[in-house]
Motif scaffolding. Sequence first.
Motif, PDB file in Angstrom:
ATOM      1  N   ALA A  13       0.850  -1.329   0.192  1.00 51.20           N
ATOM      2  CA  ALA A  13      -0.007   0.024   0.133  1.00 51.20           C
ATOM      3  C   ALA A  13       1.000   1.281   0.138  1.00 51.20           C
ATOM      4  CB  ALA A  13      -0.874   0.027   1.295  1.00 51.20           C
ATOM      5  N   LEU A  14       1.788   1.213   0.809  1.00 52.78           N
ATOM      6  CA  LEU A  14       2.835   2.468   0.783  1.00 52.78           C
ATOM      7  C   LEU A  14       3.500   2.593  -0.317  1.00 52.78           C
ATOM      8  CD1 LEU A  14       4.472   2.084   4.294  1.00 52.78           C
ATOM      9  CD2 LEU A  14       3.218   3.772   3.604  1.00 52.78           C
ATOM     10  N   ALA A  15       3.949   1.480  -1.008  1.00 51.14           N
ATOM     11  CA  ALA A  15       4.567   1.537  -2.403  1.00 51.14           C
ATOM     12  C   ALA A  15       3.773   2.104  -3.367  1.00 51.14           C
ATOM     13  CB  ALA A  15       5.131   0.199  -2.705  1.00 51.14           C
ATOM     14  N   THR A  16       2.456   1.616  -3.350  1.00 51.67           N
ATOM     15  CA  THR A  16       1.477   2.126  -4.462  1.00 51.67           C
ATOM     16  C   THR A  16       1.249   3.797  -4.203  1.00 51.67           C
ATOM     17  OG1 THR A  16       0.551   0.036  -4.251  1.00 51.67           O
ATOM     18  CG2 THR A  16      -0.697   1.515  -5.414  1.00 51.67           C
ATOM     19  N   SER A  17       1.030   3.987  -3.079  1.00 53.69           N
ATOM     20  CA  SER A  17       0.890   5.523  -2.532  1.00 53.69           C
ATOM     21  C   SER A  17       1.882   6.257  -2.962  1.00 53.69           C
ATOM     22  CB  SER A  17       0.281   5.554  -1.146  1.00 53.69           C
ATOM     23  OG  SER A  17       1.534   5.389  -0.418  1.00 53.69           O
ATOM     24  N   ALA A  18       3.271   5.638  -2.631  1.00 60.36           N
ATOM     25  CA  ALA A  18       4.386   6.474  -3.019  1.00 60.36           C
ATOM     26  C   ALA A  18       4.422   6.755  -4.936  1.00 60.36           C
ATOM     27  CB  ALA A  18       5.601   5.756  -2.750  1.00 60.36           C
ATOM     28  N   LEU A  19       4.216   5.633  -5.359  1.00 62.63           N
ATOM     29  CA  LEU A  19       4.230   5.649  -6.919  1.00 62.63           C
ATOM     30  C   LEU A  19       3.196   6.602  -7.530  1.00 62.63           C
ATOM     31  CD1 LEU A  19       4.604   2.031  -8.020  1.00 62.63           C
ATOM     32  CD2 LEU A  19       6.299   3.712  -8.375  1.00 62.63           C
ATOM     33  N   ALA A  20       1.900   6.649  -6.685  1.00 64.27           N
ATOM     34  CA  ALA A  20       0.761   7.540  -7.353  1.00 64.27           C
ATOM     35  C   ALA A  20       1.049   8.968  -6.577  1.00 64.27           C
ATOM     36  CB  ALA A  20      -0.390   6.827  -6.880  1.00 64.27           C
ATOM     37  N   ALA A  21       1.650   9.301  -5.824  1.00 60.57           N
ATOM     38  CA  ALA A  21       2.088  10.532  -5.276  1.00 60.57           C
ATOM     39  C   ALA A  21       2.407  11.556  -6.524  1.00 60.57           C
ATOM     40  CB  ALA A  21       3.090  10.452  -4.163  1.00 60.57           C
ATOM     41  N   PRO A  22       1.925  12.786  -6.468  1.00 60.98           N
ATOM     42  CA  PRO A  22       2.446  13.632  -7.334  1.00 60.98           C
ATOM     43  C   PRO A  22       4.006  14.073  -7.192  1.00 60.98           C
ATOM     44  CG  PRO A  22       1.173  14.787  -5.883  1.00 60.98           C
ATOM     45  CD  PRO A  22       1.243  13.355  -5.412  1.00 60.98           C
ATOM     46  N   LEU A  23       4.615  14.397  -8.255  1.00 57.49           N
ATOM     47  CA  LEU A  23       6.251  14.564  -8.047  1.00 57.49           C
ATOM     48  C   LEU A  23       6.458  16.089  -7.958  1.00 57.49           C
ATOM     49  CD1 LEU A  23       7.063  12.145 -11.368  1.00 57.49           C
ATOM     50  CD2 LEU A  23       7.616  11.697  -8.891  1.00 57.49           C
ATOM     51  N   THR A  24       7.404  16.634  -7.433  1.00 52.58           N
ATOM     52  CA  THR A  24       7.623  17.898  -7.435  1.00 52.58           C
ATOM     53  C   THR A  24       9.097  18.152  -8.004  1.00 52.58           C
ATOM     54  OG1 THR A  24       6.762  17.724  -5.029  1.00 52.58           O
ATOM     55  CG2 THR A  24       8.599  19.641  -5.746  1.00 52.58           C
ATOM     56  N   PHE A  25       8.641  18.980  -8.981  1.00 46.70           N
ATOM     57  CA  PHE A  25       9.364  19.490 -10.010  1.00 46.70           C
ATOM     58  C   PHE A  25      10.278  20.916  -9.630  1.00 46.70           C
ATOM     59  CE2 PHE A  25       7.423  16.489 -12.196  1.00 46.70           C
ATOM     60  CZ  PHE A  25       8.326  15.597 -13.018  1.00 46.70           C
ATOM     61  N   ASP A  26      11.494  20.914  -9.424  1.00 45.05           N
ATOM     62  CA  ASP A  26      12.393  22.242  -9.164  1.00 45.05           C
ATOM     63  C   ASP A  26      12.819  22.916 -10.544  1.00 45.05           C
ATOM     64  OD1 ASP A  26      13.804  24.094  -8.274  1.00 45.05           O
ATOM     65  OD2 ASP A  26      15.017  22.943  -7.014  1.00 45.05           O
ATOM     66  N   PHE A  27      12.373  24.080 -10.561  1.00 46.51           N
ATOM     67  CA  PHE A  27      12.566  24.854 -11.816  1.00 46.51           C
ATOM     68  C   PHE A  27      13.877  25.587 -11.869  1.00 46.51           C
ATOM     69  CE2 PHE A  27       9.355  23.388 -14.918  1.00 46.51           C
ATOM     70  CZ  PHE A  27       8.665  22.559 -14.318  1.00 46.51           C
ATOM     71  N   LYS A  28      14.785  25.464 -10.866  1.00 48.20           N
ATOM     72  CA  LYS A  28      15.993  26.091 -10.844  1.00 48.20           C
ATOM     73  C   LYS A  28      16.892  25.359 -11.534  1.00 48.20           C
ATOM     74  CE  LYS A  28      18.492  29.545  -8.820  1.00 48.20           C
ATOM     75  NZ  LYS A  28      18.480  30.758  -9.322  1.00 48.20           N
ATOM     76  N   ASP A  29      17.197  25.630 -13.213  1.00 49.46           N
ATOM     77  CA  ASP A  29      17.774  24.641 -13.725  1.00 49.46           C
ATOM     78  C   ASP A  29      19.238  24.930 -13.727  1.00 49.46           C
ATOM     79  OD1 ASP A  29      18.073  22.678 -15.931  1.00 49.46           O
ATOM     80  OD2 ASP A  29      18.018  24.356 -17.575  1.00 49.46           O
ATOM     81  N   PRO A  30      19.947  23.791 -13.454  1.00 48.47           N
ATOM     82  CA  PRO A  30      21.562  23.955 -13.451  1.00 48.47           C
ATOM     83  C   PRO A  30      21.966  24.376 -14.779  1.00 48.47           C
ATOM     84  CG  PRO A  30      20.596  21.793 -13.131  1.00 48.47           C
ATOM     85  CD  PRO A  30      19.568  22.571 -13.244  1.00 48.47           C
ATOM     86  N   LYS A  31      21.320  23.724 -15.849  1.00 50.67           N
ATOM     87  CA  LYS A  31      21.878  23.994 -17.168  1.00 50.67           C
ATOM     88  C   LYS A  31      21.681  25.570 -17.491  1.00 50.67           C
ATOM     89  CE  LYS A  31      23.327  19.873 -18.880  1.00 50.67           C
ATOM     90  NZ  LYS A  31      24.305  19.611 -19.803  1.00 50.67           N
ATOM     91  N   GLY A  32      20.680  26.168 -16.995  1.00 53.42           N
ATOM     92  CA  GLY A  32      20.513  27.658 -17.283  1.00 53.42           C
ATOM     93  C   GLY A  32      19.737  27.779 -18.706  1.00 53.42           C
ATOM     94  N   VAL A  33      18.945  26.748 -19.279  1.00 51.69           N
ATOM     95  CA  VAL A  33      18.182  26.941 -20.399  1.00 51.69           C
ATOM     96  C   VAL A  33      17.139  27.624 -20.325  1.00 51.69           C
ATOM     97  CG1 VAL A  33      19.552  24.989 -21.501  1.00 51.69           C
ATOM     98  CG2 VAL A  33      17.160  24.515 -20.547  1.00 51.69           C
ATOM     99  N   ASN A  34      16.629  27.488 -18.971  1.00 52.03           N
ATOM    100  CA  ASN A  34      15.130  28.105 -18.725  1.00 52.03           C
ATOM    101  C   ASN A  34      14.970  29.394 -19.063  1.00 52.03           C
ATOM    102  OD1 ASN A  34      14.346  25.605 -17.870  1.00 52.03           O
ATOM    103  ND2 ASN A  34      14.145  26.144 -15.939  1.00 52.03           N
ATOM    104  N   ASN A  35      14.112  30.015 -19.983  1.00 49.22           N
ATOM    105  CA  ASN A  35      14.067  31.277 -20.118  1.00 49.22           C
ATOM    106  C   ASN A  35      12.499  31.638 -20.612  1.00 49.22           C
ATOM    107  OD1 ASN A  35      13.298  31.421 -23.364  1.00 49.22           O
ATOM    108  ND2 ASN A  35      14.537  29.680 -23.083  1.00 49.22           N
ATOM    109  N   ALA A  36      12.325  33.121 -20.738  1.00 56.17           N
ATOM    110  CA  ALA A  36      11.225  33.560 -20.944  1.00 56.17           C
ATOM    111  C   ALA A  36      11.557  34.845 -21.952  1.00 56.17           C
ATOM    112  CB  ALA A  36      10.567  34.449 -19.692  1.00 56.17           C
ATOM    113  N   VAL A  37      10.835  34.790 -23.130  1.00 55.93           N
ATOM    114  CA  VAL A  37      11.191  35.811 -24.006  1.00 55.93           C
ATOM    115  C   VAL A  37       9.993  36.393 -24.260  1.00 55.93           C
ATOM    116  CG1 VAL A  37      11.627  36.055 -26.572  1.00 55.93           C
ATOM    117  CG2 VAL A  37      12.575  34.143 -25.238  1.00 55.93           C
ATOM    118  N   PHE A  38      10.198  37.921 -24.285  1.00 56.80           N
ATOM    119  CA  PHE A  38       9.105  39.048 -24.629  1.00 56.80           C
ATOM    120  C   PHE A  38       9.405  39.677 -25.702  1.00 56.80           C
ATOM    121  CE2 PHE A  38      11.572  42.681 -23.582  1.00 56.80           C
ATOM    122  CZ  PHE A  38      12.395  42.276 -22.719  1.00 56.80           C
TER     123      PHE A  38
END
Lengths: 204, 85
Positions: A13-38
């Motif tokens: 049950a624990l394993a199933t709940s762990a698999l189903a849990a939402p993932l947390t994504f960190d957007f502080k990108d070490p590659k520095g490709v994240n960008n916003a263009v205006f």
Amino acid sequence: MKTKLVSLLTLTALATSALAAPLTFDFKDPKGVNNAVFKLDAPLEAISGSANGVSGIVTFDPEKPGDTKGKITVDATTLHVPHPMMKDHLHGPMWMDVARNKEITFEAKALKNVKTTGDKTAADASGTLTIKGVAKEVTVPVTLTYLKGKLGQRVPKMEGDLLVIRAHFTIKRADYGINPGAPAEKVSDEIELTLAIAGAAPQK
Amino acid sequence: MKKALQAVASLVAVAAVGTWLATGAHRGWTKTSVQKMTLDEVTGIESPSYEKKFVAGVDFLGAGLLAAGGLAGISLFFRHQKKPD
């Protein structure tokens, strides 16, 4: 035997709940490709630039992409245009006033019209967009691409998943108090924004 | 003095046009950085990065030609030096 069975069921049950849990994504990108263009395209002058100081946290459940929530922050001091004087104006009090408003944020509260095909989810993200201290409720079209197990291809010796978020939408300059007095024939009132960012969820 | 001013004016005009042509005859504003697009193959994100480079624009060209014109104009206020008989 009974104790072992209970333990096994609990673990499953624990394993199933762990698999189903939402993932947390960190957007502080070490590659520095994240960008916003205006881009502002006025009849007499086109102005375009970008910002790369992107950070934020997004929770994403591959089983329920519609439940995605999170907050993305763009460091306003990283806004860049190639013309030095234009950049000074852009950072100045009439335009973005970055000394007082260091962050541009979008907090996604709900996804609507969710359509998932393979690893791609297209939806309309509703949330609060804050620019120059002015917060407005907006709905923007977004595309989420879930790249399972691809983190290692970008960050060596690290396992996990990637989430790529893309958005393309238009806002009104006057709505956010960005030099509202500027003539529209020289500086377009419409600001076209394009966001392309990748977040990482390392395996724990 | 008149000739010296005219020589400087010519030099400024040639330098402005030369710099503008040498940096690519850019018809927009002067830039001190140029954009370079980089593709991240894993995510497919194309991101702009900037490298420091001076690109003279029409404002630079205009300012140079205006300065040259100004110097040439000022030179008109000076008389030719008469050679002593």
